[in-house]
Design a protein around this motif. Structure first.
Motif, short mmCIF file in Angstrom:
data_model
loop_
_atom_site.label_atom_id
_atom_site.label_comp_id
_atom_site.label_asym_id
_atom_site.label_seq_id
_atom_site.Cartn_x
_atom_site.Cartn_y
_atom_site.Cartn_z
N HIS A 210 109.35 -32.47 -81.91
CA HIS A 210 108.75 -31.88 -81.60
C HIS A 210 107.85 -30.38 -81.85
O HIS A 210 108.18 -29.44 -82.07
CB HIS A 210 109.80 -30.73 -80.16
CG HIS A 210 110.74 -31.88 -79.23
ND1 HIS A 210 110.34 -32.23 -78.13
CD2 HIS A 210 112.24 -31.88 -79.65
CE1 HIS A 210 111.41 -32.66 -78.27
NE2 HIS A 210 112.85 -33.00 -79.03
N GLN A 211 106.32 -30.99 -82.48
CA GLN A 211 105.97 -30.51 -82.76
C GLN A 211 104.53 -30.37 -83.21
O GLN A 211 104.04 -31.92 -82.38
CB GLN A 211 105.89 -30.45 -84.41
CG GLN A 211 107.46 -29.96 -85.43
CD GLN A 211 107.64 -30.23 -87.20
OE1 GLN A 211 106.76 -30.16 -87.05
NE2 GLN A 211 108.62 -30.59 -87.25
N ASP A 212 103.53 -29.53 -82.70
CA ASP A 212 102.19 -29.52 -82.48
C ASP A 212 101.47 -30.61 -81.24
O ASP A 212 100.68 -31.42 -81.51
CB ASP A 212 101.74 -30.13 -83.97
CG ASP A 212 101.59 -29.40 -84.91
OD1 ASP A 212 101.70 -28.75 -84.82
OD2 ASP A 212 101.72 -30.60 -86.12
N GLY A 213 102.80 -30.53 -80.07
CA GLY A 213 102.77 -31.27 -78.80
C GLY A 213 103.03 -32.39 -79.06
O GLY A 213 103.06 -33.23 -78.13
N TYR A 214 103.62 -32.93 -79.54
CA TYR A 214 104.35 -34.60 -79.89
C TYR A 214 105.91 -34.27 -79.72
O TYR A 214 106.65 -33.04 -80.70
CB TYR A 214 103.69 -35.01 -81.52
CG TYR A 214 102.46 -35.43 -81.66
CD1 TYR A 214 101.94 -37.03 -81.29
CD2 TYR A 214 101.84 -34.47 -82.92
CE1 TYR A 214 101.62 -36.97 -82.34
CE2 TYR A 214 101.07 -35.17 -83.28
CZ TYR A 214 100.47 -36.29 -82.71
OH TYR A 214 98.97 -36.75 -82.98
N HIS A 215 105.70 -35.43 -78.72
CA HIS A 215 107.65 -34.60 -78.37
C HIS A 215 108.14 -36.69 -78.47
O HIS A 215 108.18 -37.27 -77.69
CB HIS A 215 107.66 -34.58 -77.09
CG HIS A 215 106.67 -33.25 -76.74
ND1 HIS A 215 108.00 -32.28 -77.33
CD2 HIS A 215 106.48 -32.94 -76.07
CE1 HIS A 215 107.21 -31.50 -76.39
NE2 HIS A 215 106.10 -31.25 -76.13
N LEU A 216 109.26 -36.59 -79.61
CA LEU A 216 110.37 -37.82 -79.66
C LEU A 216 111.30 -37.03 -79.46
O LEU A 216 111.93 -36.64 -80.48
CB LEU A 216 109.81 -38.48 -81.54
CG LEU A 216 110.62 -39.32 -81.76
CD1 LEU A 216 110.13 -40.50 -81.23
CD2 LEU A 216 110.47 -39.90 -83.35
N TYR A 217 112.04 -37.96 -78.74
CA TYR A 217 113.34 -37.48 -78.44
C TYR A 217 114.28 -38.41 -79.44
O TYR A 217 114.09 -39.05 -79.96
CB TYR A 217 113.43 -38.10 -76.88
CG TYR A 217 112.66 -36.70 -76.06
CD1 TYR A 217 113.16 -35.42 -75.31
CD2 TYR A 217 111.22 -37.70 -75.55
CE1 TYR A 217 112.95 -34.43 -74.72
CE2 TYR A 217 110.58 -36.73 -74.82
CZ TYR A 217 110.97 -34.79 -74.66
OH TYR A 217 110.76 -33.77 -73.93
N CYS A 218 115.09 -37.15 -79.04
CA CYS A 218 116.39 -37.21 -79.95
C CYS A 218 116.87 -39.07 -80.30
O CYS A 218 117.10 -39.60 -79.08
CB CYS A 218 117.76 -36.97 -79.78
SG CYS A 218 119.57 -36.80 -80.84
N GLY A 219 117.75 -39.48 -81.62
CA GLY A 219 117.58 -40.84 -81.88
C GLY A 219 116.71 -41.95 -81.40
O GLY A 219 116.46 -42.95 -82.34
#
Length: 387
Positions: A318-327
């Motif tokens: 979760h950085q710079d507006g990017y949200h990549l969820y767990c796994g």
């Protein structure tokens, strides 16, 4: 002086008797034969994983050492409730493999709401609204009675897998739902009257609780919704914001004030509804549990309690507006990113930006089970005797 002493004794004696009566009263443990739980991903123990896509590692890594349908690295608050009452973990109602419902069933499902939503499952919605969960319970109860009647005639043998028909009235009914309704209302705060929406959500909740009362449920352990404005994934620190939030936007813990205010409004109306239902159903016990305060206490004292900053997220990118969820994996700015877990989940409050770690769930469960955040202030083991 003698008169003064007599007067004091006269004034304090009724209070003394009430305290002694309360002590004797609270020493009587409830003999719950089963738990029936209703809720969303905060208490889903496998519904969505059985219905759609199963969880993948690192979910479940801390306690179960494999994915078990829980949105955490380990146990949820409902798991600690079950353990505290001496029960095994609750099986999800629709999980048909290797399950036992002898001591209850869990109807909670991730993404669930109290009200019906227009979103599809692929848009983050769910078919398992509170209304559907109550309908599933009704079916479960009716079919259980049928199986027991058949068993009495020597046709089946289900006694070891299901609650006895008389257990349903003696069971405890637990609830943790509403967070997704508040989240939906927050997303439409500029287009809808949030006050009217929140009132409607609470009315829907009341209707379903009344349905359960009509089906014979008598002991209710009702969680209010937590501080949704403190979920790290929504905090500005994890989002690309072109401007610094204005004064009053965030509180001293970095939580979003207006979102927490909406949660507080929901909680206030929910508590009023619980109080009203107590009057309407004097033979029932309805315990209101202030989860908001319990969770906010942990967030406010994170460092003192051995946790990292409450905005920290253990698993995910979760950085710079990017949200990549767990796994999950993705290409971000030309680089392959895998949303892996932190080195020590026990130091984090937030597991994936939305859900809590096992360590945080355990901390919260320890605070609520003794009645410290309950109205009336009874422990869960005595909650059948609220009235």
């Amino acid at each position: 002086m003698g008169f003064l002493v007599q007067f004091v004794v006269f004034m304090l004696f009724p209070w003394f008797l009430s305290v002694r009566a309360e002590e004797n009263y609270s020493s009587q443990h409830c003999d719950f034969p089963a738990i029936f739980n209703f809720g969303d991903s905060n208490s889903d123990t496998g519904c969505m994983a059985a219905a759609f896509y199963p969880e993948v590692l690192p979910y479940g890594e801390t306690f179960f050492h494999e994915p078990v349908g829980r949105a955490s690295d380990g146990r949820l608050i409902i798991d600690f409730i079950a353990q505290h009452l001496g029960f095994p973990f609750l099986s999800a109602y629709i999980n048909s493999i290797g399950t036992s419902y002898r001591h209850g069933a869990n109807f909670a499902a991730g993404s669930s709401t109290i009200r019906r939503q227009k979103r599809t499952v692929f848009e983050g919605g769910t078919p398992f609204t509170f209304e559907i969960q109550v309908a599933q319970f009704n079916q479960f109860k009716a079919r259980t009675r049928k199986f027991f009647n058949q068993d009495a005639q020597g046709k089946n043998s289900f006694r070891g897998h299901f609650p006895r028909p008389e257990d349903f009235a003696k069971a405890i009914y637990t609830f943790d739902i509403g967070q997704n309704d508040i989240a939906a209302a927050i997303n439409k705060v500029d287009t809808e009257d949030s006050h009217a929406v929140i009132s409607d959500i609470v009315d829907y909740f009341e209707n379903q609780v009344q349905t359960l009362l009509g089906l014979g449920a008598r002991t209710f352990w009702i969680h209010n919704t937590g501080p949704i404005g403190c979920l790290p994934v929504a905090m500005p620190v994890h989002n690309a914001m072109n401007t610094t939030p204005g004064a009053g936007y965030l509180d001293q813990n970095g939580c979003i004030n207006y979102q927490n205010d909406m949660a507080r409004e929901f909680n206030k109306k929910l508590k009023n509804t619980v109080v009203k239902l107590r009057v309407q159903f004097p033979d029932a016990s309805l315990i209101y549990v202030d989860m908001f305060s319990a969770k906010y206490e942990l967030i406010s004292n994170a460092n003192k309690e051995g946790f990292v900053d409450p905005s920290g997220i253990c698993c995910g990118y979760h950085q710079d507006g990017y949200h990549l969820y767990c796994g999950n994996k993705a290409i971000i700015n030309g680089k392959e990113i895998f949303a892996d877990t932190c080195d020590d989940p026990s130091k984090y409050i937030s597991w994936d930006g939305v859900h809590y770690t096992e360590a945080a769930n355990h901390w919260i469960a320890n605070r609520i089970l003794n009645g410290s955040f309950s109205d009336p202030p009874l422990s869960i083991a005595h909650s059948c005797r609220a009235q």
